[in-house]
Design a protein around this motif. Structure first.
Motif, short mmCIF file in Angstrom:
data_model
loop_
_atom_site.label_atom_id
_atom_site.label_comp_id
_atom_site.label_asym_id
_atom_site.label_seq_id
_atom_site.Cartn_x
_atom_site.Cartn_y
_atom_site.Cartn_z
N LEU A 110 0.83 -1.20 0.00
CA LEU A 110 0.00 0.00 0.00
C LEU A 110 0.86 1.26 0.00
O LEU A 110 0.58 2.23 -0.71
N VAL A 111 1.92 1.25 0.80
CA VAL A 111 2.82 2.39 0.87
C VAL A 111 3.48 2.63 -0.50
O VAL A 111 3.52 3.77 -0.99
N VAL A 112 3.98 1.57 -1.11
CA VAL A 112 4.65 1.71 -2.41
C VAL A 112 3.67 2.23 -3.46
O VAL A 112 4.01 3.11 -4.26
N GLU A 113 2.46 1.71 -3.44
CA GLU A 113 1.45 2.18 -4.39
C GLU A 113 1.19 3.67 -4.20
O GLU A 113 1.09 4.42 -5.18
N CYS A 114 1.12 4.11 -2.96
CA CYS A 114 0.91 5.54 -2.70
C CYS A 114 2.10 6.37 -3.16
O CYS A 114 1.92 7.45 -3.76
N PHE A 115 3.30 5.89 -2.90
CA PHE A 115 4.49 6.61 -3.36
C PHE A 115 4.47 6.75 -4.88
O PHE A 115 4.81 7.81 -5.42
N GLU A 116 4.11 5.68 -5.57
CA GLU A 116 4.10 5.71 -7.03
C GLU A 116 3.06 6.68 -7.57
O GLU A 116 3.16 7.14 -8.71
N GLN A 117 2.06 6.99 -6.76
CA GLN A 117 1.02 7.94 -7.16
C GLN A 117 1.31 9.35 -6.66
O GLN A 117 0.46 10.23 -6.73
N GLY A 118 2.54 9.53 -6.14
CA GLY A 118 2.92 10.85 -5.64
C GLY A 118 2.46 11.13 -4.24
O GLY A 118 2.49 12.29 -3.79
N GLY A 119 2.03 10.08 -3.52
CA GLY A 119 1.52 10.26 -2.17
C GLY A 119 2.58 10.11 -1.10
O GLY A 119 3.78 9.97 -1.38
N ARG A 120 2.12 10.13 0.15
CA ARG A 120 3.01 10.14 1.31
C ARG A 120 2.60 9.07 2.31
O ARG A 120 1.48 8.55 2.26
N LEU A 121 3.52 8.78 3.22
CA LEU A 121 3.26 7.88 4.34
C LEU A 121 3.26 8.69 5.63
O LEU A 121 4.21 9.44 5.90
N PHE A 122 2.20 8.55 6.41
CA PHE A 122 2.11 9.21 7.71
C PHE A 122 2.02 8.16 8.81
O PHE A 122 1.23 7.21 8.71
N TYR A 123 2.80 8.34 9.86
CA TYR A 123 2.65 7.57 11.09
C TYR A 123 1.97 8.49 12.11
O TYR A 123 2.40 9.63 12.30
N GLN A 147 6.24 11.04 7.14
CA GLN A 147 6.08 12.01 8.22
C GLN A 147 5.50 11.35 9.47
O GLN A 147 4.64 10.47 9.37
N GLY A 148 5.99 11.77 10.62
CA GLY A 148 5.43 11.33 11.88
C GLY A 148 4.55 12.42 12.46
O GLY A 148 4.93 13.59 12.49
N VAL A 149 3.36 12.03 12.92
CA VAL A 149 2.43 12.96 13.54
C VAL A 149 2.25 12.53 14.99
O VAL A 149 1.80 11.41 15.26
N MET A 150 2.59 13.41 15.90
CA MET A 150 2.66 13.09 17.32
C MET A 150 1.61 13.86 18.12
O MET A 150 1.50 15.08 17.99
N ALA A 151 0.83 13.15 18.91
CA ALA A 151 -0.11 13.83 19.80
C ALA A 151 0.66 14.75 20.75
O ALA A 151 1.61 14.32 21.39
#
Length: 299
Positions: A55-68, A97-101
């Protein structure tokens, strides 16, 4: 008799109930014995982890990002993994990117109450402009953190694909809500509820695997070498030269020359030597091959 907490991470570990009576060596042995359970638990989630990677690779290939997205230890581990991508794999800081409470302050000093507000998690997804090309992985050892659930709910509303990483038994509702659920069941902690221990270790292993495999599958690795690193310090200069020596069978002096001519980009230096082109030509060739040296050279 009280009903046991359904969250595996909050249950008491029967093997450590007398830990406060043990000598120091016995405490070390007990913790080590529990830690040895972690890799096995993570291994049982191999198919779910592979699904997340795809899923991550597919998003990267579509110009997307990974968020934790996480709070406490879970959030800090997400930020750590994300922050290591640019120096290791020459990615743009926005890619992972990491998103922290609780934000930046919570990285340095615990702000436990920050995790109790789902609306803050939702607002973070709005602030990041999360969209259909992005993948958002929520991390919560217990599976119950409101900030994380709020973020994931908003991410889904915005069209993103979502996943959940927890160390407790996932409900059917949780599985239905997300594209993938990863649940390494490491068991109750040595110190009840201290999820910075086994759950934290499991989380680190899973995030290592997801980000590393995604970098491999997007051409950031040649063989098992991090060829997309950008030389920014003496340590990376040394590593870059050694990679060129190994892959091109050249002298250390020639490796240094190539690295300098490439602008400090190991991958470009390899292509320059292999195809006899300059740095600009190497970058064009790599772009046409989707960044993959193996694809470019037919290896």
């Amino acid at each position: 008799m009280t009903t046991p907490d359904p969250r595996l991470t909050e249950q008491r570990n029967p093997r450590s109930t007398a830990i406060d009576q043990l000598d120091t060596l016995a405490v070390v042995d007990l913790i080590n014995a529990e830690d040895r359970l972690v890799a096995t638990a993570v291994g049982k989630e191999r198919e779910a982890i592979a699904c997340a990677i795809d899923l991550v690779v597919e998003c990267f290939e579509q110009g997307g990002r990974l968020f934790y997205v996480g709070a406490g230890t879970s959030g800090r581990l997400g930020v750590l993994d994300a922050s290591e991508m640019p120096p290791t794999y020459r990615t743009e800081p926005e890619l992972v990117q990491g998103v922290m409470a609780g934000g930046f302050e919570a990285l340095l000093r615990a702000q436990e109450g920050a995790e109790d507000h789902p609306e803050h998690g939702a607002a973070a997804m709005d602030e990041k402009a999360v969209g259909p090309n992005d993948f958002v992985l929520g991390i919560a050892a217990s599976g119950t953190t409101p900030f994380v659930h709020g973020a994931l709910a908003r991410a889904r509303e915005r069209g993103a694909r979502t996943g959940f990483l927890l160390c407790s038994h996932p409900s059917a509702q949780l599985r239905e809500a997300h594209d993938v659920v990863i649940a390494p069941l490491v068991g109750p902690e040595v110190i009840t509820g201290s999820t910075r221990m086994k759950a934290g270790t499991a989380t680190k292993l899973v995030l290592n695997t997801i980000s590393t495999a995604a970098m491999v599958k997007t051409g950031k690795v040649f063989g098992n070498l991090m060829v997309d690193l950008q030389v920014t310090c003496q340590k990376l200069q040394d590593r870059g030269e050694r990679i060129l020596v190994d892959t091109l069978a050249v002298s250390r002096e020639e490796a240094a020359r190539l690295l300098d001519a490439s602008g400090g980009h190991v991958k470009a230096a390899i292509v320059m030597a292999k195809l006899g082109v300059d740095a600009e030509g190497a970058r064009r060739e790599l772009e046409a091959a989707g960044g993959s040296i193996a694809g470019l050279l037919g290896k």
